[in-house]
Design a protein around this motif. Structure first.
Motif, PDB file in Angstrom:
ATOM      1  N   CYS A  91       0.868  -1.174   0.000  1.00  0.00           N
ATOM      2  CA  CYS A  91       0.000   0.000   0.000  1.00  0.00           C
ATOM      3  C   CYS A  91       0.908   1.229   0.000  1.00  0.00           C
ATOM      4  O   CYS A  91       2.114   1.101  -0.234  1.00  0.00           O
ATOM      5  CB  CYS A  91      -0.991  -0.015   1.166  1.00  0.00           C
ATOM      6  N   GLN A  93       1.616   3.657   2.538  1.00  0.00           N
ATOM      7  CA  GLN A  93       2.450   3.935   3.708  1.00  0.00           C
ATOM      8  C   GLN A  93       2.943   2.691   4.442  1.00  0.00           C
ATOM      9  O   GLN A  93       3.785   2.796   5.329  1.00  0.00           O
ATOM     10  CB  GLN A  93       1.680   4.820   4.689  1.00  0.00           C
ATOM     11  N   ALA A  95       1.495   1.220   6.643  1.00  0.00           N
ATOM     12  CA  ALA A  95       1.197   1.504   8.041  1.00  0.00           C
ATOM     13  C   ALA A  95      -0.173   1.003   8.452  1.00  0.00           C
ATOM     14  O   ALA A  95      -0.477   0.946   9.640  1.00  0.00           O
ATOM     15  CB  ALA A  95       1.272   3.016   8.294  1.00  0.00           C
ATOM     16  N   GLY A  96      -1.017   0.626   7.472  1.00  0.00           N
ATOM     17  CA  GLY A  96      -2.369   0.210   7.777  1.00  0.00           C
ATOM     18  C   GLY A  96      -2.799  -1.018   7.001  1.00  0.00           C
ATOM     19  O   GLY A  96      -2.667  -2.151   7.464  1.00  0.00           O
ATOM     20  N   ARG A  97      -3.299  -0.803   5.787  1.00  0.00           N
ATOM     21  CA  ARG A  97      -3.896  -1.888   5.010  1.00  0.00           C
ATOM     22  C   ARG A  97      -2.963  -3.060   4.750  1.00  0.00           C
ATOM     23  O   ARG A  97      -3.327  -4.220   4.987  1.00  0.00           O
ATOM     24  CB  ARG A  97      -4.408  -1.329   3.659  1.00  0.00           C
ATOM     25  N   ALA A 123       5.368   5.222   5.937  1.00  0.00           N
ATOM     26  CA  ALA A 123       5.190   6.153   7.051  1.00  0.00           C
ATOM     27  C   ALA A 123       6.275   5.941   8.091  1.00  0.00           C
ATOM     28  O   ALA A 123       7.108   5.037   7.976  1.00  0.00           O
ATOM     29  CB  ALA A 123       3.803   5.941   7.671  1.00  0.00           C
ATOM     30  N   HIS A 127       0.083   2.652  11.909  1.00  0.00           N
ATOM     31  CA  HIS A 127      -1.060   3.452  12.325  1.00  0.00           C
ATOM     32  C   HIS A 127      -1.668   2.854  13.598  1.00  0.00           C
ATOM     33  O   HIS A 127      -1.933   1.650  13.649  1.00  0.00           O
ATOM     34  CB  HIS A 127      -2.108   3.499  11.218  1.00  0.00           C
ATOM     35  N   ASP A 184      -8.589   3.332   3.150  1.00  0.00           N
ATOM     36  CA  ASP A 184      -7.414   3.607   3.977  1.00  0.00           C
ATOM     37  C   ASP A 184      -7.872   3.934   5.398  1.00  0.00           C
ATOM     38  O   ASP A 184      -8.703   4.832   5.584  1.00  0.00           O
ATOM     39  CB  ASP A 184      -6.652   4.789   3.386  1.00  0.00           C
ATOM     40  N   GLN A 186      -6.363   5.504   7.618  1.00  0.00           N
ATOM     41  CA  GLN A 186      -5.644   6.651   8.163  1.00  0.00           C
ATOM     42  C   GLN A 186      -6.586   7.683   8.791  1.00  0.00           C
ATOM     43  O   GLN A 186      -6.297   8.225   9.860  1.00  0.00           O
ATOM     44  CB  GLN A 186      -4.801   7.320   7.075  1.00  0.00           C
ATOM     45  N   ASP A 187      -7.709   7.959   8.112  1.00  0.00           N
ATOM     46  CA  ASP A 187      -8.633   8.975   8.625  1.00  0.00           C
ATOM     47  C   ASP A 187      -9.918   8.355   9.144  1.00  0.00           C
ATOM     48  O   ASP A 187     -10.924   9.054   9.319  1.00  0.00           O
ATOM     49  CB  ASP A 187      -8.958   9.990   7.519  1.00  0.00           C
TER      50      ASP A 187
END
Length: 217
Positions: A91, A93, A95-97, A123, A127, A184, A186-187
């Motif tokens: 993905c 970053q 950092a997540g997915r 990132a 996250h 994502d 992130q938000d």
């Protein structure tokens, strides 16, 4: 005082990296030269250092990153046998997915898949929501860290699954490329992150079934 501390940390990291390079040179004896191994170790350290938010264990993480890259390169060369399917999640970053997907596939497969993840623009840290929702499933990301996408891990992969990173992943023949349209986190809110995890989990289960299916069947 700050400059002295920074210099001391740099010296300490150099010692750690040199020790790691010697250890990995022995591990990959006959496959890679000690000079190449050392270059990979220090290059990995510099690459992670550009984005890592916490530098305390950077030399140790760089050693793990270099080891994984060297293993992937050796696998792509045929110098190390691939005992299990190789899956790479990518993905933006890392950092997540892609971290969620990698953790879930590792758990679902019971270690019967060699899983890697990377980011096109990594990132500085994982996250927090990704850590939280996976922890709810009994999965700990304490040892995970965002890693940049490198050519060696793509070459080693049998399956490359991308999530929102566009055309940044190099294309090689003989590999299965899948693009997952996953939101994502992130938000996202905590509930939103749980929904994203559920979406990824369903896709991971489908992928695991695909990996277990007889080849050509």
């Amino acid at each position: 005082m700050e400059q002295h501390r920074t210099t001391a940390e740099s010296t300490r990291d150099t010692h750690v990296l040199q020790g790691t390079a010697e250890h990995l040179a022995e591990r990959y004896r006959g496959i890679f030269t000690p000079q190449m191994v050392e270059r990979y170790v220090f290059e990995s350290y510099a690459t992670l250092g550009r984005t890592a938010r916490i530098k305390t264990h950077l030399a140790t993480l760089a050693g793990r990153f270099a080891d994984d890259r060297l293993r992937a390169l050796a696998q792509s060369m045929g110098s190390i046998a691939k005992d299990h399917p190789q899956v790479l999640f990518v993905c933006v970053q890392n950092a997540g997915r892609s971290q969620m997907a990698a953790a879930l596939l590792s758990k679902v497969s019971g270690g019967q898949v060699e899983v890697r993840s990377a980011g096109s623009l990594p990132a500085g840290q994982i996250h927090p929501l990704a850590e939280d929702v996976l922890r709810e499933r009994g999965i700990d990301l304490a040892d995970a860290f965002p890693k940049p996408l490198t050519d060696d891990v793509v070459r080693a992969a049998d399956y490359v699954i991308t999530m929102g990173c566009g055309d940044t992943c190099p294309i090689y023949p003989g590999k299965q490329y899948l693009d997952w349209d996953v939101a994502d986190p992130q938000d996202a809110t905590l509930e939103g992150a749980r929904e994203i995890l559920a979406d990824i989990e369903a896709r991971v289960h489908a992928l695991w079934e695909r990996l277990q299916a007889p080849q050509g069947g």
